[in-house]
Scaffold this motif. Structure first.
Motif, PDB file in Angstrom:
ATOM      1  N   LEU A 247      -9.039   0.525   9.751  1.00 18.09           N
ATOM      2  CA  LEU A 247      -9.100   1.767   8.998  1.00 18.09           C
ATOM      3  C   LEU A 247     -10.545   2.028   8.626  1.00 18.09           C
ATOM      4  O   LEU A 247     -11.275   1.105   8.275  1.00 18.09           O
ATOM      5  CB  LEU A 247      -8.238   1.697   7.737  1.00 18.09           C
ATOM      6  N   ALA A 248     -10.953   3.284   8.704  1.00 15.93           N
ATOM      7  CA  ALA A 248     -12.313   3.667   8.325  1.00 15.93           C
ATOM      8  C   ALA A 248     -12.226   4.824   7.337  1.00 15.93           C
ATOM      9  O   ALA A 248     -11.194   5.480   7.220  1.00 15.93           O
ATOM     10  CB  ALA A 248     -13.117   4.085   9.555  1.00 15.93           C
ATOM     11  N   GLY A 249     -13.319   5.085   6.648  1.00 15.92           N
ATOM     12  CA  GLY A 249     -13.337   6.173   5.674  1.00 15.92           C
ATOM     13  C   GLY A 249     -12.709   5.749   4.362  1.00 15.92           C
ATOM     14  O   GLY A 249     -12.135   4.662   4.237  1.00 15.92           O
ATOM     15  N   ARG A 250     -12.836   6.616   3.381  1.00 13.16           N
ATOM     16  CA  ARG A 250     -12.300   6.302   2.053  1.00 13.16           C
ATOM     17  C   ARG A 250     -11.492   7.477   1.544  1.00 13.16           C
ATOM     18  O   ARG A 250     -11.725   8.624   1.939  1.00 13.16           O
ATOM     19  CB  ARG A 250     -13.445   5.999   1.078  1.00 13.16           C
ATOM     20  N   GLY A 251     -10.549   7.186   0.676  1.00 12.62           N
ATOM     21  CA  GLY A 251      -9.777   8.244   0.039  1.00 12.62           C
ATOM     22  C   GLY A 251      -9.089   9.127   1.063  1.00 12.62           C
ATOM     23  O   GLY A 251      -8.487   8.658   2.018  1.00 12.62           O
TER      24      GLY A 251
ATOM     25  N   GLU B 109      -1.251   0.112   8.198  1.00 16.55           N
ATOM     26  CA  GLU B 109      -2.055  -1.017   8.692  1.00 16.55           C
ATOM     27  C   GLU B 109      -1.236  -2.083   9.399  1.00 16.55           C
ATOM     28  O   GLU B 109      -1.717  -3.196   9.603  1.00 16.55           O
ATOM     29  CB  GLU B 109      -2.867  -1.658   7.562  1.00 16.55           C
TER      30      GLU B 109
ATOM     31  N   SER C 260       0.798  -1.232   0.000  1.00 15.62           N
ATOM     32  CA  SER C 260       0.000   0.000   0.000  1.00 15.62           C
ATOM     33  C   SER C 260       0.827   1.275   0.000  1.00 15.62           C
ATOM     34  O   SER C 260       0.394   2.281  -0.539  1.00 15.62           O
ATOM     35  CB  SER C 260      -0.943   0.012   1.205  1.00 15.62           C
TER      36      SER C 260
ATOM     37  N   THR D  76     -10.268  10.818   3.365  1.00 18.85           N
ATOM     38  CA  THR D  76     -10.817  10.789   4.726  1.00 18.85           C
ATOM     39  C   THR D  76     -10.468   9.498   5.463  1.00 18.85           C
ATOM     40  O   THR D  76     -10.904   9.293   6.588  1.00 18.85           O
ATOM     41  CB  THR D  76     -12.353  10.937   4.707  1.00 18.85           C
ATOM     42  N   LYS D  77      -9.718   8.625   4.823  1.00 12.70           N
ATOM     43  CA  LYS D  77      -9.364   7.358   5.480  1.00 12.70           C
ATOM     44  C   LYS D  77      -8.547   7.633   6.734  1.00 12.70           C
ATOM     45  O   LYS D  77      -7.665   8.492   6.743  1.00 12.70           O
ATOM     46  CB  LYS D  77      -8.585   6.471   4.514  1.00 12.70           C
ATOM     47  N   HIS D  78      -8.870   6.914   7.800  1.00 11.31           N
ATOM     48  CA  HIS D  78      -8.158   7.154   9.055  1.00 11.31           C
ATOM     49  C   HIS D  78      -8.200   5.923   9.945  1.00 11.31           C
ATOM     50  O   HIS D  78      -9.044   5.043   9.775  1.00 11.31           O
ATOM     51  CB  HIS D  78      -8.785   8.355   9.788  1.00 11.31           C
TER      52      HIS D  78
END
Lengths: 513, 249
Positions: free
Chosen positions: B166-170, B149, B45, B172-174
């Motif tokens: 991990l939550a959110g996408r693009g 991760e 990643s 906003t991923k956090h």
């Protein structure tokens, strides 16, 4: 040589206005709308910018003089939310000249937070770090920054009134300044890990001791440092002897004082109780527990400056301002606990009937006494086997509030933190040395304005008089203290409508236009 | 008998099931990386280990080693791209090395030094990421997360606790904590967990011990990240741990 014409000005004691007299204090003019404004902007900065403004009437009489520190630092705000153990490393970034002060003051506050009683090794390593810093900072100020004023004269040729000029005319003086500072920086490197912005002091102790190899490395030069510090005292005494009237009267004013003293009244720059004396020498409080400083000190805010104005509560904001730093410490302690420096203190206090102890330029002499004291103490500490101990950190009952107070090179430094149950800082208050001296510096330049500015045409030498007065305090006004003689200055003479009548500007390379 | 491939003109031998990254590190050839860890499945990643094979760019950590492969890694074209990736990571979070307790032990900082990142180049994002100090022994400083991760993988695969995700996408991923309250105090994380020891930056911290290792004794003070990575290799490939191997078996 120093321009002796300043000796024509009234000698000590004959023309010292009462600073607390509303009509004589020059802080706020009665009718500013009818006065011309002269601004020196930027004078210098506290890791940023400062400026001096003057208001003059049509006869060029001075009605108002203010030193403004216009910089906003913000450390008290952005340390909020950070873990407490990060504070000693983060807040030292306030300064690149004496970061060890903030490093240690914050660590002392965090010692309270973690409930620690320092081990002998931890306290002595910290003291060694601190006195190494006192040595390097005082050497930097005297040799690099102030010696050109002192050795060449306040309004001497600007082209050589700098450290390069000193190196050319007085190579041995310049060399000693560089090497004294280098030695102090080496003490810091060995105790903190880096010469600037190290990490040696941590909550509850230190992260390393001093090895025998490191100790021996420092010991081989310490005798030379003590000898050079003594020579510096001889030099500063000679300067006073040659220019007594000038040095005694330049920017002189009466003031209260504040400093830390050891339990037995000795000078101690790492730890002690607060001592305050009024301008007549009467003790206001003594050995006051600095962890409750807010009971005796409060901060006033004025609309024309971003810097606060601390004052002694018992005297109130109008009359309670005071002076901190080497001059206050050396004159207000009972003795200095190292023999050579104590001897030097006695000579200083007796010089010219004791009058130099109250002179703004006396800062330079007091600073050199402290430098000698630092060198002597470093030697004493290096011979202490506790430095090689391995018991570095201690902890105890966790506390919510921590206060750390030390005497930094420029004066009393207060760090105050509140930490929540998640180990994050929720409140921080820093009262730095230069802030304590805010009003005192204002008074000094007002006195200079009275003595030298009234009715005179603006010249570079005149501008430097203001710098010399500010510089005596060794404030953390970075330009004033770091770019000596090359401080970018612009003075504008404005008419009542704000129109520019004349301008005098000095660029960073010292050129005038 | 082992097969070989070419990496920057040098012959690298490899064992079956090894990736290009594993074989290179075993052979003493460093390929910059952040999300790769010898004890975990390749993730691919961070893209810092990007190599060129036949004009195509591939992740060395997920690319199975193949006999006769002609790969390029330590070339200016790729190092320039790696610097840009590092700069984007550095501005996307709040990485204040001067007051960070991970300084000297931080793989992101050490890799930036290794690849000579001199400036952030891009505008700082200065995101607002409050800390989680709710756990009595552990602090989370989300400001420094680079979304590798590794903690997610360690907590799931080794600790069996699934504390992180991990939550959110693009953009906003956090990183989040797997608890209804979202607070670390409401998980069963413990100081001895593997997840406590894999963060390549300074997100997952044991409380109260920051800066206790003096300057000069920190991980990257003595040896740069490239040398440290080689010290950590060779490690045996985890059997059946990569998709390529699983596909072959």
């Amino acid at each position: 040589m120093v321009d002796t014409r300043f000796a024509l000005y009234p000698p000590y004691g004959t023309d010292i206005p009462n600073m607390n007299d509303k009509n004589g204090n020059l802080e706020t003019a009665a009718h500013p709308e009818n006065l011309r404004r002269v601004a020196i902007d930027p004078v210098s900065r506290v890791e940023g910018h400062g400026k001096v403004t003057l208001l003059l009437d049509e006869n060029d009489r001075v009605h108002q003089v203010r030193l403004h520190i216009v910089e906003f630092r913000g450390f008290e705000k952005f340390v909020q939310g950070r873990p407490y153990w990060e504070a000693p490393v983060m807040v030292q970034r306030l300064c690149g000249i004496c970061p060890v002060s903030h490093h240690i003051a914050a660590s002392k506050a965090m010692d309270m937070i973690v409930g620690a009683t320092l081990t002998p090794t931890a306290e002595k390593v910290r003291r060694l770090m601190h006195y190494g810093q006192i040595l390097q900072s005082h050497a930097l100020h005297f040799f690099h920054l102030s010696s050109p004023d002192l050795l060449f004269g306040f309004d001497s040729d600007v082209a050589r009134r700098n450290i390069a000029g000193i190196a050319a005319a007085y190579p041995e003086v310049a060399k000693r300044g560089v090497l004294l500072r280098k030695f102090g920086q080496e003490v810091i490197r060995i105790t903190a890990g880096k010469r600037i912005h190290g990490t040696g002091s941590i909550p509850g102790g230190v992260n390393k001791n001093v090895s025998t190899e490191e100790r021996d490395y420092l010991l081989k030069d310490i005798e030379q440092m003590i000898a050079w510090s003594r020579d510096a005292l001889v030099l500063v005494r000679q300067l006073f002897e040659q220019n007594l009237d000038l040095y005694n009267n330049f920017g002189r004013f009466k003031t209260h004082t504040l400093n830390l003293v050891r339990e037995d009244g000795a000078l101690d720059l790492y730890h002690g109780g607060l001592r305050a004396r009024d301008m007549d020498g009467n003790t206001l409080f003594d050995h006051y527990d600095s962890r409750h400083y807010w009971d005796v000190i409060f901060e006033d805010v004025k609309p024309w400056s971003y810097m606060k104005f601390p004052f002694l509560r018992s005297l109130g904001p109008e009359r309670g301002w005071y002076r901190v730093g080497p001059l206050s410490r050396v004159t207000q302690c009972d003795f200095i606990p190292t023999p050579l420096a104590n001897q030097a203190r006695k000579a200083f206090m007796a010089f010219a009937g004791g009058s130099v102890a109250g002179a703004t330029m006396g800062f330079h002499w007091a600073r050199m006494i402290e430098m000698l004291h630092a060198a002597e103490l470093i030697q004493e500490l290096l011979h202490d086997p506790d430095l090689q101990g391995n018991d570095l950190v201690s902890k105890g009952q966790r506390q919510e509030r921590g206060v750390g107070v030390i005497e930094a090179p420029r004066g009393t430094l207060i760090h105050h933190y509140k930490v929540d149950e998640h180990d994050q800082i929720v409140r921080c208050n820093l009262i730095v040395s230069t802030t304590h001296n805010n009003q005192a510096m204002n008074e000094a330049i007002r006195q200079v304005a009275r003595q030298y500015l009234d009715g005179r045409k603006l010249t570079e030498g005149l501008l430097n008089h203001i710098e010399v007065a500010i510089r005596a305090f060794d404030p953390c006004l970075s330009c004033a203290t770091h770019a000596l003689g090359k401080m970018p200055l612009q003075v504008e003479l404005l008419d009542v409508e704000g129109g520019v009548l004349s301008t005098l500007a000095r660029s960073a390379d010292g050129a005038f236009s | 008998m082992t097969d070989t491939f070419q990496l920057d003109g040098a012959t690298v031998s490899f064992e079956p099931c090894q990736t290009v990254m594993q074989a290179a590190l075993t052979a003493g050839r460093y390929i910059p990386h952040l999300c790769y860890h010898p004890e975990f499945k390749p993730h691919g990643s961070c893209k810092l280990c990007t190599i060129k094979v036949g004009g195509r760019t591939l992740s060395a950590c997920t690319m199975p080693a193949e006999a006769g492969l002609q790969a390029e890694s330590n070339i200016e074209e790729l190092n320039a791209l790696r610097r840009t990736l590092l700069q984007m990571l550095l501005v996307e979070g709040n990485h204040f090395c001067p007051s960070c307790e991970a300084s000297g032990n931080c793989q992101l900082q050490a890799t930036a030094y290794e690849l000579q990142v001199m400036t952030p180049h891009f505008n700082q994002f200065f995101p607002d990421r409050p800390l989680d100090g709710s756990h009595p022994d552990i602090l989370l400083d989300f400001n420094r997360c680079i979304l590798c991760e590794l903690c997610v993988r360690a907590s799931c695969e080794m600790d069996g606790k699934n504390v992180f995700a991990l939550a959110g996408r693009g953009i906003t991923k956090h990183l989040i904590v797997n608890a209804e309250s979202g607070m670390l105090r409401d998980t069963d994380i413990a100081l001895e967990d593997k997840a406590m020891h894999v963060c390549p930056v300074g997100v997952i911290l044991k409380k109260g011990v920051g800066f206790s290792v003096p300057i000069g004794a920190r991980r990257y003070d003595q040896r740069p990240v490239g040398a440290q990575a080689l010290d950590d290799a060779p490690r045996p490939a985890i059997s059946g741990s990569c998709d390529a191997c699983e596909g072959k078996s």
